[in-house]
Design an enzyme around this catalytic site. Structure first.
Site, PDB file in Angstrom:
ATOM      1  N   LYS A  23      -4.783 -31.437  22.397  1.00  0.00           N
ATOM      2  CA  LYS A  23      -5.154 -32.284  21.248  1.00  0.00           C
ATOM      3  C   LYS A  23      -5.165 -31.340  20.047  1.00  0.00           C
ATOM      4  O   LYS A  23      -6.172 -30.673  19.775  1.00  0.00           O
ATOM      5  CB  LYS A  23      -6.543 -32.896  21.503  1.00  0.00           C
ATOM      6  CG  LYS A  23      -7.138 -33.671  20.345  1.00  0.00           C
ATOM      7  CD  LYS A  23      -6.861 -35.148  20.387  1.00  0.00           C
ATOM      8  CE  LYS A  23      -7.418 -35.838  19.148  1.00  0.00           C
ATOM      9  NZ  LYS A  23      -7.043 -37.241  19.051  1.00  0.00           N
ATOM     10  N   GLY A  28      -4.862 -40.951  15.819  1.00  0.00           N
ATOM     11  CA  GLY A  28      -4.574 -42.319  15.364  1.00  0.00           C
ATOM     12  C   GLY A  28      -3.167 -42.752  15.722  1.00  0.00           C
ATOM     13  O   GLY A  28      -2.652 -42.415  16.781  1.00  0.00           O
ATOM     14  N   GLY A  30      -6.962 -46.438  23.184  1.00  0.00           N
ATOM     15  CA  GLY A  30      -7.025 -45.960  24.574  1.00  0.00           C
ATOM     16  C   GLY A  30      -6.107 -44.781  24.869  1.00  0.00           C
ATOM     17  O   GLY A  30      -5.841 -44.483  26.035  1.00  0.00           O
ATOM     18  N   GLY A  32      -8.416 -45.812  18.510  1.00  0.00           N
ATOM     19  CA  GLY A  32      -9.293 -46.494  19.460  1.00  0.00           C
ATOM     20  C   GLY A  32      -8.566 -47.384  20.450  1.00  0.00           C
ATOM     21  O   GLY A  32      -9.167 -48.266  21.069  1.00  0.00           O
TER      22      GLY A  32
END
Ligand SMILES: Nc1ncnc2c1ncn2[C@@H]1O[C@H](COP(=O)(O)OP(=O)(O)OP(=O)(O)O)[C@@H](O)[C@H]1O
Ligand SMILES: [Mg+2]
Length: 224
Positions: free
Chosen positions: A38, A117, A15, A13
Protein backbone atom coordinates in the site's frame (compact mmCIF):
# COMPACT_ATOMS: atom_id res chain seq x y z
CA UNK A 1 8.20 -15.13 -12.55
CA UNK A 2 6.59 -12.83 -10.04
CA UNK A 3 2.96 -11.89 -10.60
CA UNK A 4 1.67 -8.46 -9.71
CA UNK A 5 -1.89 -7.24 -9.36
CA UNK A 6 -3.09 -3.70 -8.74
CA UNK A 7 -6.38 -3.81 -6.85
CA UNK A 8 -8.46 -0.77 -7.62
CA UNK A 9 -12.12 0.01 -7.05
CA UNK A 10 -15.03 2.01 -8.30
CA UNK A 11 -14.97 4.11 -5.12
CA UNK A 12 -13.42 4.51 -1.73
CA UNK A 13 -14.74 2.04 0.87
CA UNK A 14 -15.71 -0.42 -1.86
CA UNK A 15 -13.79 -3.36 -0.37
CA UNK A 16 -10.36 -3.13 -2.04
CA UNK A 17 -8.58 -3.95 1.21
CA UNK A 18 -10.95 -6.76 2.14
CA UNK A 19 -10.54 -8.36 -1.30
CA UNK A 20 -6.76 -7.87 -1.14
CA UNK A 21 -6.76 -9.61 2.24
CA UNK A 22 -8.90 -12.44 0.86
CA UNK A 23 -6.58 -12.95 -2.13
CA UNK A 24 -3.52 -12.89 0.13
CA UNK A 25 -5.17 -15.47 2.40
CA UNK A 26 -5.91 -17.79 -0.54
CA UNK A 27 -2.36 -17.46 -1.92
CA UNK A 28 -0.81 -18.10 1.50
CA UNK A 29 -2.94 -21.24 1.91
CA UNK A 30 -1.24 -22.44 -1.27
CA UNK A 31 2.21 -21.78 0.16
CA UNK A 32 2.97 -18.76 -2.04
CA UNK A 33 5.34 -15.98 -1.09
CA UNK A 34 3.15 -12.88 -1.00
CA UNK A 35 3.85 -9.17 -0.52
CA UNK A 36 1.08 -6.65 0.03
CA UNK A 37 2.01 -3.11 -0.90
CA UNK A 38 0.00 0.00 0.00
CA UNK A 39 2.30 2.77 -1.23
CA UNK A 40 0.20 5.62 0.18
CA UNK A 41 -2.05 5.55 3.22
CA UNK A 42 -4.09 8.58 4.22
CA UNK A 43 -5.74 8.80 7.60
CA UNK A 44 -6.40 6.60 10.62
CA UNK A 45 -2.72 5.74 11.06
CA UNK A 46 -2.10 3.19 13.78
CA UNK A 47 0.55 2.91 16.45
CA UNK A 48 2.65 -0.25 16.41
CA UNK A 49 4.48 -2.30 13.80
CA UNK A 50 1.89 -1.81 11.06
CA UNK A 51 0.81 1.84 10.90
CA UNK A 52 -1.37 1.47 7.78
CA UNK A 53 -4.91 0.45 8.80
CA UNK A 54 -5.38 -1.17 5.39
CA UNK A 55 -2.30 -3.36 5.83
CA UNK A 56 -3.43 -4.19 9.36
CA UNK A 57 -6.79 -5.36 7.96
CA UNK A 58 -4.97 -7.46 5.34
CA UNK A 59 -2.91 -8.97 8.16
CA UNK A 60 -6.02 -9.73 10.24
CA UNK A 61 -7.72 -11.40 7.27
CA UNK A 62 -4.78 -13.40 5.94
CA UNK A 63 -2.34 -13.89 8.80
CA UNK A 64 0.44 -12.51 6.58
CA UNK A 65 3.63 -11.70 8.45
CA UNK A 66 4.39 -8.00 9.14
CA UNK A 67 7.63 -8.29 7.20
CA UNK A 68 5.68 -8.89 3.98
CA UNK A 69 3.62 -5.71 4.33
CA UNK A 70 4.95 -2.54 2.69
CA UNK A 71 3.96 1.12 2.91
CA UNK A 72 6.01 4.12 1.79
CA UNK A 73 3.87 7.07 2.80
CA UNK A 74 1.54 7.53 5.76
CA UNK A 75 -0.31 10.85 5.97
CA UNK A 76 -2.49 11.86 8.89
CA UNK A 77 -5.38 13.48 7.02
CA UNK A 78 -8.08 11.09 5.78
CA UNK A 79 -8.28 12.73 2.35
CA UNK A 80 -7.04 12.36 -1.19
CA UNK A 81 -3.23 11.88 -1.20
CA UNK A 82 -2.57 15.17 -3.01
CA UNK A 83 -4.16 17.12 -0.17
CA UNK A 84 -3.08 14.87 2.70
CA UNK A 85 0.57 15.12 1.55
CA UNK A 86 0.39 18.89 1.03
CA UNK A 87 -0.83 19.30 4.60
CA UNK A 88 2.49 17.79 5.71
CA UNK A 89 4.56 19.70 3.12
CA UNK A 90 5.51 16.48 1.40
CA UNK A 91 5.18 15.26 -2.16
CA UNK A 92 4.87 11.64 -3.17
CA UNK A 93 7.89 10.49 -5.21
CA UNK A 94 6.62 8.17 -7.95
CA UNK A 95 10.13 6.88 -8.66
CA UNK A 96 10.36 5.67 -5.08
CA UNK A 97 7.19 3.61 -5.62
CA UNK A 98 8.50 2.23 -8.93
CA UNK A 99 11.78 1.21 -7.32
CA UNK A 100 10.03 -0.39 -4.36
CA UNK A 101 7.78 -2.42 -6.67
CA UNK A 102 10.78 -3.62 -8.70
CA UNK A 103 12.45 -4.90 -5.54
CA UNK A 104 9.27 -6.66 -4.41
CA UNK A 105 8.82 -8.30 -7.80
CA UNK A 106 12.33 -9.74 -7.53
CA UNK A 107 11.67 -11.23 -4.11
CA UNK A 108 8.05 -12.41 -4.11
CA UNK A 109 5.86 -14.84 -6.09
CA UNK A 110 2.91 -12.46 -5.83
CA UNK A 111 2.74 -8.71 -5.20
CA UNK A 112 -0.66 -7.21 -4.40
CA UNK A 113 -0.83 -3.41 -4.64
CA UNK A 114 -3.67 -1.30 -3.31
CA UNK A 115 -3.95 2.29 -4.48
CA UNK A 116 -5.97 4.99 -2.77
CA UNK A 117 -9.68 5.43 -3.53
CA UNK A 118 -10.59 5.14 -7.22
CA UNK A 119 -8.71 5.75 -10.47
CA UNK A 120 -9.11 9.52 -10.75
CA UNK A 121 -7.85 10.19 -7.24
CA UNK A 122 -4.90 12.62 -7.45
CA UNK A 123 -1.63 11.51 -5.88
CA UNK A 124 -0.18 14.93 -6.66
CA UNK A 125 -2.07 17.80 -8.29
CA UNK A 126 -0.83 16.57 -11.69
CA UNK A 127 -0.80 12.80 -11.29
CA UNK A 128 -3.59 10.31 -10.58
CA UNK A 129 -3.84 6.69 -9.44
CA UNK A 130 -4.62 5.87 -13.09
CA UNK A 131 -1.32 7.49 -14.14
CA UNK A 132 0.48 5.40 -11.52
CA UNK A 133 -1.04 2.12 -12.74
CA UNK A 134 -0.14 3.05 -16.30
CA UNK A 135 3.45 3.87 -15.34
CA UNK A 136 3.89 0.71 -13.27
CA UNK A 137 2.53 -1.29 -16.25
CA UNK A 138 0.78 -3.85 -14.06
CA UNK A 139 -2.58 -5.59 -14.55
CA UNK A 140 -5.61 -4.44 -12.66
CA UNK A 141 -8.42 -6.06 -10.73
CA UNK A 142 -11.51 -3.89 -10.21
CA UNK A 143 -13.62 -4.19 -7.06
CA UNK A 144 -17.20 -2.92 -7.45
CA UNK A 145 -20.32 -2.88 -5.32
CA UNK A 146 -23.27 -5.04 -6.25
CA UNK A 147 -26.07 -2.57 -5.57
CA UNK A 148 -27.84 0.14 -7.54
CA UNK A 149 -25.38 2.62 -9.10
CA UNK A 150 -22.73 0.03 -9.84
CA UNK A 151 -23.42 -0.27 -13.58
CA UNK A 152 -22.42 3.33 -14.13
CA UNK A 153 -19.44 3.34 -11.75
CA UNK A 154 -18.12 -0.01 -12.97
CA UNK A 155 -18.47 0.87 -16.64
CA UNK A 156 -16.77 4.26 -16.23
CA UNK A 157 -13.90 2.66 -14.32
CA UNK A 158 -13.42 -0.01 -16.98
CA UNK A 159 -13.57 2.54 -19.81
CA UNK A 160 -10.87 4.62 -18.14
CA UNK A 161 -8.63 1.58 -17.73
CA UNK A 162 -9.12 0.56 -21.35
CA UNK A 163 -8.50 4.14 -22.55
CA UNK A 164 -4.92 3.78 -21.30
CA UNK A 165 -4.44 0.24 -22.66
CA UNK A 166 -3.96 -1.11 -19.15
CA UNK A 167 -4.55 -4.85 -18.79
CA UNK A 168 -7.62 -5.61 -16.72
CA UNK A 169 -7.94 -9.18 -15.47
CA UNK A 170 -11.55 -8.76 -14.43
CA UNK A 171 -13.94 -7.47 -11.83
CA UNK A 172 -15.05 -8.69 -8.41
CA UNK A 173 -18.53 -7.76 -7.28
CA UNK A 174 -18.52 -7.12 -3.54
CA UNK A 175 -21.26 -6.70 -0.89
CA UNK A 176 -23.50 -9.02 -2.91
CA UNK A 177 -26.95 -9.63 -1.39
CA UNK A 178 -28.71 -11.09 -4.43
CA UNK A 179 -32.17 -10.28 -5.76
CA UNK A 180 -33.37 -9.10 -9.15
CA UNK A 181 -31.31 -5.90 -9.40
CA UNK A 182 -28.00 -7.26 -8.11
CA UNK A 183 -28.26 -10.45 -10.18
CA UNK A 184 -28.86 -8.36 -13.27
CA UNK A 185 -26.12 -5.84 -12.37
CA UNK A 186 -23.64 -8.72 -12.47
CA UNK A 187 -24.79 -9.82 -15.93
CA UNK A 188 -25.04 -6.38 -17.50
CA UNK A 189 -21.61 -5.26 -16.24
CA UNK A 190 -20.17 -8.39 -17.85
CA UNK A 191 -21.87 -7.96 -21.23
CA UNK A 192 -21.74 -4.16 -21.46
CA UNK A 193 -18.00 -4.06 -20.82
CA UNK A 194 -16.91 -7.45 -22.14
CA UNK A 195 -15.22 -8.14 -18.83
CA UNK A 196 -14.90 -11.39 -16.85
CA UNK A 197 -16.65 -11.43 -13.47
CA UNK A 198 -13.95 -13.15 -11.42
CA UNK A 199 -15.83 -13.23 -8.17
CA UNK A 200 -19.04 -12.41 -6.38
CA UNK A 201 -18.39 -11.81 -2.70
CA UNK A 202 -21.38 -11.69 -0.37
CA UNK A 203 -22.05 -9.08 2.24
CA UNK A 204 -20.93 -10.72 5.48
CA UNK A 205 -20.99 -9.63 9.11
CA UNK A 206 -17.86 -11.75 9.55
CA UNK A 207 -15.34 -10.67 6.95
CA UNK A 208 -12.81 -13.22 8.25
CA UNK A 209 -15.16 -15.93 6.96
CA UNK A 210 -14.84 -14.37 3.49
CA UNK A 211 -11.07 -14.69 3.64
CA UNK A 212 -11.24 -18.24 5.00
CA UNK A 213 -13.55 -19.34 2.16
CA UNK A 214 -12.50 -17.01 -0.63
CA UNK A 215 -12.10 -19.79 -3.21
CA UNK A 216 -15.86 -20.36 -2.92
CA UNK A 217 -16.59 -16.83 -4.06
CA UNK A 218 -13.85 -16.10 -6.58
CA UNK A 219 -11.92 -17.88 -9.29
CA UNK A 220 -8.37 -17.68 -7.97
CA UNK A 221 -6.95 -19.26 -11.14
CA UNK A 222 -8.25 -16.40 -13.26
CA UNK A 223 -7.49 -13.52 -10.93
CA UNK A 224 -3.83 -13.54 -12.10
N1 LIG B 1 -18.23 -8.21 1.64
C1 LIG B 1 -18.29 -7.42 2.71
N2 LIG B 1 -19.18 -7.67 3.70
C2 LIG B 1 -19.25 -6.87 4.77
N3 LIG B 1 -18.45 -5.82 5.00
C3 LIG B 1 -17.52 -5.54 4.06
C4 LIG B 1 -17.38 -6.32 2.88
N4 LIG B 1 -16.39 -5.78 2.13
C5 LIG B 1 -15.92 -4.73 2.83
N5 LIG B 1 -16.59 -4.57 3.99
C6 LIG B 1 -16.39 -3.53 5.01
O1 LIG B 1 -16.42 -2.27 4.36
C7 LIG B 1 -15.43 -1.41 4.85
C8 LIG B 1 -14.62 -0.86 3.71
O2 LIG B 1 -13.91 -1.92 3.08
P1 LIG B 1 -12.41 -1.72 2.62
O3 LIG B 1 -11.61 -1.11 3.71
O4 LIG B 1 -11.94 -3.02 2.09
O5 LIG B 1 -12.62 -0.67 1.44
P2 LIG B 1 -11.51 0.07 0.56
O6 LIG B 1 -12.03 0.14 -0.82
O7 LIG B 1 -10.20 -0.58 0.77
O8 LIG B 1 -11.50 1.53 1.20
P3 LIG B 1 -10.34 2.67 1.07
O9 LIG B 1 -10.65 3.43 -0.17
O10 LIG B 1 -10.55 3.48 2.32
O11 LIG B 1 -9.01 1.99 1.04
C9 LIG B 1 -14.60 -2.20 5.86
O12 LIG B 1 -14.92 -1.77 7.14
C10 LIG B 1 -15.01 -3.63 5.66
O13 LIG B 1 -15.10 -4.30 6.87
MG1 LIG C 1 -8.42 0.19 1.47
Amino acid sequence: MSKTLFITGTDTGIGKTVITGCIAAALLRNGKKVAVYKPIQCGNLLKGNVSSPDLKLVKDLSGIDDKNLFNDYGFKLAASPHLASEQENKKVDINLIKNCLELLQKEYDFVLIEGAGGLMVPITREYTVLDLIHELAVPVLVVARASLGTINHSSMTLKLIKSRNIDVNGIIINYFKGGLIEEDNKRIIHTLNDIPILGVVPFSEKINDLADNFEKYADMDKIF
